[in-house]
Enzyme design. Structure first.
Site, PDB file in Angstrom:
ATOM      1  N   HIS A  28     -22.278   0.822  -5.885  1.00  0.00           N
ATOM      2  CA  HIS A  28     -21.805   1.662  -4.728  1.00  0.00           C
ATOM      3  C   HIS A  28     -22.661   2.022  -3.354  1.00  0.00           C
ATOM      4  O   HIS A  28     -24.026   1.650  -3.643  1.00  0.00           O
ATOM      5  CB  HIS A  28     -21.097   3.035  -5.357  1.00  0.00           C
ATOM      6  CG  HIS A  28     -22.240   3.963  -6.086  1.00  0.00           C
ATOM      7  ND1 HIS A  28     -22.996   3.463  -7.162  1.00  0.00           N
ATOM      8  CD2 HIS A  28     -22.629   5.288  -5.729  1.00  0.00           C
ATOM      9  CE1 HIS A  28     -23.838   4.350  -7.560  1.00  0.00           C
ATOM     10  NE2 HIS A  28     -23.528   5.450  -6.668  1.00  0.00           N
ATOM     11  N   HIS A  30     -24.122   4.604  -2.315  1.00  0.00           N
ATOM     12  CA  HIS A  30     -25.105   5.882  -2.490  1.00  0.00           C
ATOM     13  C   HIS A  30     -26.653   5.419  -2.046  1.00  0.00           C
ATOM     14  O   HIS A  30     -27.051   4.348  -2.621  1.00  0.00           O
ATOM     15  CB  HIS A  30     -25.122   6.879  -3.599  1.00  0.00           C
ATOM     16  CG  HIS A  30     -23.706   7.577  -3.486  1.00  0.00           C
ATOM     17  ND1 HIS A  30     -23.278   8.358  -4.725  1.00  0.00           N
ATOM     18  CD2 HIS A  30     -23.009   8.054  -2.365  1.00  0.00           C
ATOM     19  CE1 HIS A  30     -22.368   8.940  -4.303  1.00  0.00           C
ATOM     20  NE2 HIS A  30     -22.179   8.835  -2.812  1.00  0.00           N
ATOM     21  N   ASP A  32     -29.490   5.938  -3.472  1.00  0.00           N
ATOM     22  CA  ASP A  32     -30.329   5.676  -4.679  1.00  0.00           C
ATOM     23  C   ASP A  32     -29.837   4.451  -5.232  1.00  0.00           C
ATOM     24  O   ASP A  32     -30.614   4.141  -6.177  1.00  0.00           O
ATOM     25  CB  ASP A  32     -30.272   7.002  -5.446  1.00  0.00           C
ATOM     26  CG  ASP A  32     -29.019   7.368  -5.792  1.00  0.00           C
ATOM     27  OD1 ASP A  32     -27.958   7.090  -5.173  1.00  0.00           O
ATOM     28  OD2 ASP A  32     -28.903   8.151  -7.164  1.00  0.00           O
ATOM     29  N   HIS A  33     -28.962   3.891  -4.886  1.00  0.00           N
ATOM     30  CA  HIS A  33     -28.495   2.600  -5.462  1.00  0.00           C
ATOM     31  C   HIS A  33     -28.381   1.386  -4.341  1.00  0.00           C
ATOM     32  O   HIS A  33     -28.417   0.332  -4.948  1.00  0.00           O
ATOM     33  CB  HIS A  33     -26.859   2.826  -6.070  1.00  0.00           C
ATOM     34  CG  HIS A  33     -26.903   3.543  -7.275  1.00  0.00           C
ATOM     35  ND1 HIS A  33     -26.791   3.142  -8.377  1.00  0.00           N
ATOM     36  CD2 HIS A  33     -26.860   4.957  -7.117  1.00  0.00           C
ATOM     37  CE1 HIS A  33     -26.910   4.245  -9.175  1.00  0.00           C
ATOM     38  NE2 HIS A  33     -26.930   5.128  -8.571  1.00  0.00           N
ATOM     39  N   HIS A  84     -16.299   8.150  -8.503  1.00  0.00           N
ATOM     40  CA  HIS A  84     -17.411   8.613  -8.186  1.00  0.00           C
ATOM     41  C   HIS A  84     -17.752   8.324  -6.558  1.00  0.00           C
ATOM     42  O   HIS A  84     -17.976   9.206  -5.929  1.00  0.00           O
ATOM     43  CB  HIS A  84     -18.798   8.218  -9.003  1.00  0.00           C
ATOM     44  CG  HIS A  84     -20.235   8.579  -8.304  1.00  0.00           C
ATOM     45  ND1 HIS A  84     -20.609   9.755  -8.824  1.00  0.00           N
ATOM     46  CD2 HIS A  84     -21.128   7.915  -7.840  1.00  0.00           C
ATOM     47  CE1 HIS A  84     -21.583   9.893  -8.225  1.00  0.00           C
ATOM     48  NE2 HIS A  84     -22.075   8.895  -7.799  1.00  0.00           N
ATOM     49  N   ASP A 106     -23.048   4.596 -11.536  1.00  0.00           N
ATOM     50  CA  ASP A 106     -22.795   6.073 -11.579  1.00  0.00           C
ATOM     51  C   ASP A 106     -21.143   6.301 -12.099  1.00  0.00           C
ATOM     52  O   ASP A 106     -20.943   7.547 -12.006  1.00  0.00           O
ATOM     53  CB  ASP A 106     -23.051   6.949 -10.342  1.00  0.00           C
ATOM     54  CG  ASP A 106     -24.526   7.199  -9.944  1.00  0.00           C
ATOM     55  OD1 ASP A 106     -25.169   6.456 -10.858  1.00  0.00           O
ATOM     56  OD2 ASP A 106     -24.929   7.701  -9.024  1.00  0.00           O
ATOM     57  N   HIS A 145     -28.842   5.771 -14.275  1.00  0.00           N
ATOM     58  CA  HIS A 145     -29.815   6.703 -14.291  1.00  0.00           C
ATOM     59  C   HIS A 145     -30.230   7.113 -15.577  1.00  0.00           C
ATOM     60  O   HIS A 145     -29.520   6.926 -16.515  1.00  0.00           O
ATOM     61  CB  HIS A 145     -29.172   8.099 -13.386  1.00  0.00           C
ATOM     62  CG  HIS A 145     -28.832   8.008 -11.945  1.00  0.00           C
ATOM     63  ND1 HIS A 145     -30.165   8.259 -11.028  1.00  0.00           N
ATOM     64  CD2 HIS A 145     -27.778   7.703 -11.359  1.00  0.00           C
ATOM     65  CE1 HIS A 145     -29.611   7.996  -9.702  1.00  0.00           C
ATOM     66  NE2 HIS A 145     -28.182   7.623  -9.950  1.00  0.00           N
TER      67      HIS A 145
END
Length: 230
Positions: A28, A30, A32-33, A84, A106, A145
């Site tokens: 996805h 975001h 942090d990904h 998400h 996520d 995570h």
């Protein structure tokens, strides 16, 4: 490669393993990904970046549900799991002689699930119960995570008498004390202690006081988890 924000770390790992990165799977958009995509694209021109959302940096191969492609001898199946984020994709990877593995970003975590930032309880119910829950029990789950202990504490709040859950908490505590990852788990394990995959279980339904409406159980569980301070 399944990339986060540190493209140089990925390239170092690739070099150490003696392999070549040609394709990048992004769950996805975001940061942090997907935050390392743009730099990785610059450092390694010609890479294919897969994903299901136009907001993913460097995306050049948009995929849809049940779309299949190969990475070498590995078969990759794309699983749409919006909630998400609206464009979230999980990747099921299968190879001859190896256990299947699913990269869940996520959507599914060890003992939990992602927040419903852009979606609804029916969507997460479909993602966890109908899609991921239908994978073979032995499928390895690689989530995005290291949230195991936080999630499992909430799960214990939901089902304090769950023996499988108690054992998993002890296992994860030991691993974290040794600085070891708790990932991967398996689909079978998640079904035994993850409340978001156990919405059909009487104990979870009693906790939410939603009766047998499993979608409403999912909604209330997420609401309770969002406000959990344990």
């Amino acid at each position: 490669a399944v990339v986060s924000t540190q493209s140089t770390g990925v390239l170092t790992a690739v070099e150490k393993a003696g392999v070549t990165v040609t394709q990048v799977l992004t769950t996805h958009h975001h940061h942090d990904h997907a935050g390392g995509n743009a730099e990785l694209s610059s450092l390694k021109p010609g890479l294919t970046f897969y994903g299901g959302d136009d907001r993913i940096p460097a995306l050049n191969k948009k995929v849809a549900h049940n779309e299949v492609f190969n990475i070498g001898s590995l078969k990759v199946t794309c699983l749409e799991t919006p909630c998400h984020t609206t464009g979230h994709i999980c990747y099921l990877v299968e190879g001859e002689g190896a256990r299947p593995a699913v990269f869940t970003g996520d959507t599914l975590f060890t003992g939990g699930c992602g927040r419903f930032f852009e979606g609804t309880a029916p969507q997460m119910h479909r993602a966890l119960i109908d899609i991921l829950g239908s994978l073979p029990d032995e499928t390895l789950v690689y989530c995005g995570h290291e949230y195991a202990l936080q999630n499992l504490r909430f799960a214990l709040h939901v089902e304090p008498g769950n023996v499988a859950l108690q054992a998993m908490i002890a296992e994860c505590e030991g691993k974290r004390e040794r600085c070891e990852p708790t990932v991967p788990t398996t689909i079978a394990q998640e079904k035994s202690y993850n409340p978001f995959m156990r919405v059909g279980e009487l104990g979870v339904q009693e906790f939410t006081a939603c009766g047998s409406d499993t979608i409403e159980v999912m909604r209330v569980l997420r609401e309770r988890k969002d406000n959990f301070k344990g």
